[in-house]
Write an enzyme that holds these catalytic residues in place. Sequence first.
Site, PDB file in Angstrom:
ATOM      1  N   GLY A   1     -85.687 104.419  96.486  1.00 49.03           N
ATOM      2  CA  GLY A   1     -84.782 103.298  96.234  1.00 49.03           C
ATOM      3  C   GLY A   1     -84.394 102.653  97.554  1.00 49.03           C
ATOM      4  O   GLY A   1     -84.227 103.347  98.549  1.00 49.03           O
TER       5      GLY A   1
ATOM      6  N   THR B   1     -89.377 110.884  99.291  1.00 49.36           N
ATOM      7  CA  THR B   1     -90.268 110.235 100.263  1.00 49.36           C
ATOM      8  C   THR B   1     -90.551 111.173 101.431  1.00 49.36           C
ATOM      9  O   THR B   1     -91.682 111.253 101.931  1.00 49.36           O
ATOM     10  CB  THR B   1     -89.598 108.938 100.773  1.00 49.36           C
ATOM     11  OG1 THR B   1     -89.279 108.141  99.643  1.00 49.36           O
ATOM     12  CG2 THR B   1     -90.521 108.158 101.696  1.00 49.36           C
TER      13      THR B   1
ATOM     14  N   ILE C   1     -78.264 105.699  99.990  1.00 44.73           N
ATOM     15  CA  ILE C   1     -76.842 105.358  99.844  1.00 44.73           C
ATOM     16  C   ILE C   1     -76.059 106.582  99.363  1.00 44.73           C
ATOM     17  O   ILE C   1     -74.861 106.654  99.550  1.00 44.73           O
ATOM     18  CB  ILE C   1     -76.611 104.173  98.865  1.00 44.73           C
ATOM     19  CG1 ILE C   1     -77.020 104.537  97.441  1.00 44.73           C
ATOM     20  CG2 ILE C   1     -77.309 102.918  99.341  1.00 44.73           C
ATOM     21  CD1 ILE C   1     -76.422 103.587  96.392  1.00 44.73           C
ATOM     22  N   ASP C   2     -76.760 107.557  98.747  1.00 46.48           N
ATOM     23  CA  ASP C   2     -76.067 108.710  98.156  1.00 46.48           C
ATOM     24  C   ASP C   2     -75.513 109.670  99.208  1.00 46.48           C
ATOM     25  O   ASP C   2     -74.655 110.493  98.909  1.00 46.48           O
ATOM     26  CB  ASP C   2     -77.021 109.500  97.245  1.00 46.48           C
ATOM     27  CG  ASP C   2     -77.630 108.639  96.154  1.00 46.48           C
ATOM     28  OD1 ASP C   2     -77.065 107.586  95.853  1.00 46.48           O
ATOM     29  OD2 ASP C   2     -78.675 109.038  95.601  1.00 46.48           O
TER      30      ASP C   2
ATOM     31  N   ARG D   1     -53.788  97.933  82.396  1.00 46.57           N
ATOM     32  CA  ARG D   1     -54.942  98.617  81.812  1.00 46.57           C
ATOM     33  C   ARG D   1     -55.370  99.803  82.664  1.00 46.57           C
ATOM     34  O   ARG D   1     -55.040  99.898  83.843  1.00 46.57           O
ATOM     35  CB  ARG D   1     -56.133  97.658  81.748  1.00 46.57           C
ATOM     36  CG  ARG D   1     -56.036  96.686  80.598  1.00 46.57           C
ATOM     37  CD  ARG D   1     -57.162  95.675  80.676  1.00 46.57           C
ATOM     38  NE  ARG D   1     -57.179  94.865  79.469  1.00 46.57           N
ATOM     39  CZ  ARG D   1     -57.779  93.690  79.370  1.00 46.57           C
ATOM     40  NH1 ARG D   1     -58.409  93.184  80.401  1.00 46.57           N
ATOM     41  NH2 ARG D   1     -57.768  93.034  78.231  1.00 46.57           N
TER      42      ARG D   1
ATOM     43  N   MET E   1     -72.723 104.930  92.027  1.00 46.84           N
ATOM     44  CA  MET E   1     -73.960 105.707  92.177  1.00 46.84           C
ATOM     45  C   MET E   1     -73.715 106.996  92.968  1.00 46.84           C
ATOM     46  O   MET E   1     -72.596 107.296  93.356  1.00 46.84           O
ATOM     47  CB  MET E   1     -75.015 104.863  92.860  1.00 46.84           C
ATOM     48  CG  MET E   1     -75.653 103.844  91.939  1.00 46.84           C
ATOM     49  SD  MET E   1     -76.957 102.945  92.805  1.00 46.84           S
ATOM     50  CE  MET E   1     -77.763 102.127  91.439  1.00 46.84           C
TER      51      MET E   1
ATOM     52  N   ARG F   1     -75.972 109.910  92.152  1.00 48.03           N
ATOM     53  CA  ARG F   1     -76.656 110.991  91.437  1.00 48.03           C
ATOM     54  C   ARG F   1     -75.745 112.206  91.329  1.00 48.03           C
ATOM     55  O   ARG F   1     -74.655 112.077  90.789  1.00 48.03           O
ATOM     56  CB  ARG F   1     -78.007 111.305  92.083  1.00 48.03           C
ATOM     57  CG  ARG F   1     -78.978 110.108  92.024  1.00 48.03           C
ATOM     58  CD  ARG F   1     -80.345 110.446  92.537  1.00 48.03           C
ATOM     59  NE  ARG F   1     -80.958 111.525  91.789  1.00 48.03           N
ATOM     60  CZ  ARG F   1     -81.621 111.391  90.640  1.00 48.03           C
ATOM     61  NH1 ARG F   1     -81.744 110.194  90.093  1.00 48.03           N
ATOM     62  NH2 ARG F   1     -82.139 112.429  90.036  1.00 48.03           N
TER      63      ARG F   1
ATOM     64  N   HIS G   1     -76.550  98.470  90.787  1.00 45.63           N
ATOM     65  CA  HIS G   1     -77.340  98.132  91.984  1.00 45.63           C
ATOM     66  C   HIS G   1     -76.649  97.144  92.917  1.00 45.63           C
ATOM     67  O   HIS G   1     -77.144  96.915  94.030  1.00 45.63           O
ATOM     68  CB  HIS G   1     -78.722  97.638  91.563  1.00 45.63           C
ATOM     69  CG  HIS G   1     -79.537  98.733  90.943  1.00 45.63           C
ATOM     70  ND1 HIS G   1     -79.311  99.161  89.660  1.00 45.63           N
ATOM     71  CD2 HIS G   1     -80.501  99.530  91.461  1.00 45.63           C
ATOM     72  CE1 HIS G   1     -80.131 100.167  89.392  1.00 45.63           C
ATOM     73  NE2 HIS G   1     -80.867 100.412  90.461  1.00 45.63           N
TER      74      HIS G   1
HETATM   75  O1  F6P Z   1     -80.804 107.437  95.157  1.00 41.97           O
HETATM   76  C1  F6P Z   1     -80.295 106.159  95.243  1.00 41.97           C
HETATM   77  C2  F6P Z   1     -79.928 105.638  93.897  1.00 41.97           C
HETATM   78  O2  F6P Z   1     -79.347 104.364  94.075  1.00 41.97           O
HETATM   79  C3  F6P Z   1     -78.992 106.536  93.090  1.00 41.97           C
HETATM   80  O3  F6P Z   1     -77.653 106.475  93.504  1.00 41.97           O
HETATM   81  C4  F6P Z   1     -79.241 106.020  91.707  1.00 41.97           C
HETATM   82  O4  F6P Z   1     -78.984 107.002  90.748  1.00 41.97           O
HETATM   83  C5  F6P Z   1     -80.717 105.693  91.719  1.00 41.97           C
HETATM   84  O5  F6P Z   1     -81.064 105.486  93.071  1.00 41.97           O
HETATM   85  C6  F6P Z   1     -81.077 104.481  90.911  1.00 41.97           C
HETATM   86  O6  F6P Z   1     -82.459 104.351  90.888  1.00 41.97           O
HETATM   87  P1  F6P Z   1     -83.226 103.059  90.376  1.00 41.97           P
HETATM   88  O7  F6P Z   1     -83.218 102.060  91.494  1.00 41.97           O
HETATM   89  O8  F6P Z   1     -84.565 103.553  90.044  1.00 41.97           O
HETATM   90  O9  F6P Z   1     -82.474 102.535  89.199  1.00 41.97           O
END
Ligand code: F6P
Length: 360
Positions: free
Chosen positions: A10, A117, A138-139, A174, A181, A183, A284
């Site tokens: 990604g 990768t 980014i994770d 609310r 993101m 994971r 994204h």
């Molecule tokens: O590993 C980076 C990441 O942005 C994760 O945070 C997210 O779960 C995943 O990639 C999303 O992947 P894709 O771009 O395939 O939707």
Amino acid sequence: MKIGMLTGGGDAPGLNSVIYALTRICTRKFNCELIGYKFGYRGLYENNFVKLTPESTSGILHKGGTILFSSNKDNLFDYLVDDGNGNMVKKDVSDIAVENLKKEGVDILVILGGDGTLTSARDFARKGINVIGVPKTIDNDLGSTDVTFGFDSAVNVVTENIGRIHTTAESHHRVFVVEVMGRNAGWIALHAGIAGSADIILIPEIPYTLENIVKKIKERDAAGKNFSIIVVTEGAKEKGGQAVIGKVVSDSPDPIRFGGIAAKISHDLEPLINHEIRSVALGHIQRGGETSPADRVLSVRYAYEAANLIAEKKFGNMVCLKNGKMSYVSLEEVIGKSKFVDPMGKLVNAARALGISFGD
Ligand code: F6P
């Protein structure tokens, strides 16, 4: 000398900064040629590349994404090919990539990527290719480096968006659930949650209960704060429960894509509290746009260190940041070493000390 570069997995803000810096530094330092393979390893297999020069990479330092494009599907050691009868079968095609490198006279391959990768980077190093790895995601879940580029940019985006949610949440009394993101790692939620003054942070490392979330919301109600912000990592789960899978990308080496936890929490929580709930998945947006200044600087530092490793012929390594200092580590040691938030760590404790709930 000829250097090849590719970006896999990604995309993450900072990839272009590394491409920019490495091209400039290596051109000046070694007076060498550089090429960039397109779409990650697929470009290496198809011998699809572009020349990289200070001119062709001019103006990209700050831009997110990657001018080389990327793919998180193409593992050349287990690659989908036509068997000649129209059937798609998985095959090790890495020798074709090695042949392509030889054909183009590429001496060194710099590979920018995360765990998947870099696993292939290690495998190409095992095949005798002069590989240097550069860690991105980014994770921020790569264990062999203090921080990956892309993380700071994502935290900036999330923090800014929590701020936007704050004003509308407050206006309507609310509860908002903001999905981010990461994971299985809660770094983005933890950092952006603290920076954005979230009331509740839910991360995969600390399973939550609805009861504890309700408790915190009611506590805020009693204090006259009639809105609450919950920031949740996509891979978070209820105690005894499972993470919510958003999508299965069957031709990806890591097919699971998380997604939907914020909507699930909203649905489960609404009957238990006295507020309307809305959920937002930032998705994204977190990976797009401009690279943060900190990530630009980190990328330049990584590129400079990669060039030093090339000069010293220290191949088979990944550049890394260790206790704030630039260093390197063998690719053999990098793979499978994920970095998760320590539930008992100081940052979690600092957040708790602020009154932030982790739903546990
Ligand atoms: O590993 C980076 C990441 O942005 C994760 O945070 C997210 O779960 C995943 O990639 C999303 O992947 P894709 O771009 O395939 O939707």
